[in-house]
Design a protein around this motif. Structure first.
Motif, PDB file in Angstrom:
ATOM      1  N   HIS A 134       0.817  -1.213   0.000  1.00  0.00           N
ATOM      2  CA  HIS A 134       0.000   0.000   0.000  1.00  0.00           C
ATOM      3  C   HIS A 134       0.853   1.266   0.000  1.00  0.00           C
ATOM      4  O   HIS A 134       0.308   2.375  -0.065  1.00  0.00           O
ATOM      5  CB  HIS A 134      -0.948   0.014   1.204  1.00  0.00           C
ATOM      6  N   ASN A 135       2.158   1.119   0.070  1.00  0.00           N
ATOM      7  CA  ASN A 135       3.063   2.271   0.034  1.00  0.00           C
ATOM      8  C   ASN A 135       3.023   2.904  -1.363  1.00  0.00           C
ATOM      9  O   ASN A 135       3.309   2.223  -2.352  1.00  0.00           O
ATOM     10  CB  ASN A 135       4.485   1.817   0.368  1.00  0.00           C
ATOM     11  N   PRO A 136       2.658   4.180  -1.500  1.00  0.00           N
ATOM     12  CA  PRO A 136       2.551   4.810  -2.817  1.00  0.00           C
ATOM     13  C   PRO A 136       3.835   4.726  -3.634  1.00  0.00           C
ATOM     14  O   PRO A 136       3.792   4.561  -4.864  1.00  0.00           O
ATOM     15  CB  PRO A 136       2.191   6.263  -2.488  1.00  0.00           C
ATOM     16  N   ARG A 137       4.978   4.837  -2.973  1.00  0.00           N
ATOM     17  CA  ARG A 137       6.252   4.756  -3.692  1.00  0.00           C
ATOM     18  C   ARG A 137       6.431   3.374  -4.315  1.00  0.00           C
ATOM     19  O   ARG A 137       6.837   3.251  -5.489  1.00  0.00           O
ATOM     20  CB  ARG A 137       7.414   5.063  -2.743  1.00  0.00           C
ATOM     21  N   ASN A 138       6.134   2.337  -3.556  1.00  0.00           N
ATOM     22  CA  ASN A 138       6.252   0.984  -4.081  1.00  0.00           C
ATOM     23  C   ASN A 138       5.277   0.738  -5.228  1.00  0.00           C
ATOM     24  O   ASN A 138       5.596   0.043  -6.200  1.00  0.00           O
ATOM     25  CB  ASN A 138       6.018  -0.039  -2.969  1.00  0.00           C
ATOM     26  N   GLN A 139       4.098   1.323  -5.123  1.00  0.00           N
ATOM     27  CA  GLN A 139       3.125   1.170  -6.201  1.00  0.00           C
ATOM     28  C   GLN A 139       3.575   1.870  -7.474  1.00  0.00           C
ATOM     29  O   GLN A 139       3.373   1.357  -8.577  1.00  0.00           O
ATOM     30  CB  GLN A 139       1.757   1.704  -5.749  1.00  0.00           C
ATOM     31  N   ARG A 140       4.215   3.019  -7.355  1.00  0.00           N
ATOM     32  CA  ARG A 140       4.740   3.716  -8.541  1.00  0.00           C
ATOM     33  C   ARG A 140       5.825   2.894  -9.215  1.00  0.00           C
ATOM     34  O   ARG A 140       5.860   2.780 -10.451  1.00  0.00           O
ATOM     35  CB  ARG A 140       5.273   5.098  -8.152  1.00  0.00           C
TER      36      ARG A 140
END
Length: 243
Positions: A134-140
């Protein structure tokens, strides 16, 4: 009669035609007569991204779009299997993607909706995994990968998750009752509806000298499972697969 329907944990995929057939019939029949349909996560077995326009996923999107075009309000909360469903899916289907914890007025009764995985805090390994995905950085970073590589990565994660579940007790994968009480107090809600645990039930909870309810939606592994809510009451119902 005004009716709102709730479903979760269908885990749709091209390898489960009986579930798919039951879901499509449900959209054309019961759901089309309802005022609203809420899907509380894990609609799909996996979701590599909104840019996956394979024939199977496109057919499900079109069926949902047809339901919305009939005038049925349809909303979705991301589950752990389809947490990457987002804005493009919303545009393609007309289904409203809601926050992870959503408050609604259900025929005069304040209600908290969520997928339910955040309540399972005893599963420490899963909660650590959830924080990462759910970490936005990981999703990017994930979305920078080509579609074929994302499919391979998701398949690997699914296999690892299936293996991990076999080593966990049923109690660990269920909700933590203290966490349920904490969340109900936080939102001051008399009713909570969620999925994820695959343990359909209507629980009566005595909390701060008041009776609250926690309704758990069932999965669709061996039959459909629907929560039907009207102004008169609530009922968990099953839908038979075609033989």
């Amino acid at each position: 009669m005004r009716t709102t329907l709730f479903i979760a944990d269908l885990h749709l995929s091209e390898t489960t035609p009986a579930i798919t057939d039951c879901f499509l019939r449900f959209l054309e029949t019961e759901a089309s007569q309802a005022e609203a349909l809420y899907i509380l996560g894990d609609l799909f077995e996996y979701w590599v991204g909104d840019d996956d326009n394979s024939d199977y996923f496109w057919s499900i999107k079109q069926a949902l779009k047809a339901l919305v075009e009939r005038g049925v309000y349809c909303a979705f909360i991301n589950g752990n299997r389809d947490l990457l469903i987002g804005h493009r899916f919303e545009q393609q289907t007309g289904v409203k993607v809601l926050p992870q914890e959503t408050l609604i007025d259900l025929y005069g009764r304040p209600t908290l909706l969520l997928h339910g995985d955040t309540l399972c805090i005893d599963d420490v390994a899963y909660q650590a995994y959830r924080a990462k995905v759910h970490n936005p950085r990981n999703q990017r970073i994930y979305y920078w990968l080509p579609l074929w590589l994302r499919r391979r990565l998701v398949a690997k994660i699914r296999a690892k998750s299936k293996q991990g579940k076999q080593q966990k007790s049923a109690e660990i994968m269920d909700v933590n009752e203290a966490e349920v009480a904490r969340v109900l107090r936080q939102y001051h809600m008399p009713l909570m509806i969620h999925g994820h645990t695959h343990r359909p039930a209507i629980h009566q909870i005595e909390l701060d000298e008041q009776t609250t309810q926690r309704i758990v939606l069932g999965d669709w592994y061996t039959q459909g499972s629907v929560l039907r809510v009207t102004e008169q009451g609530v009922a968990l119902e099953q839908l038979a697969f075609k033989k």
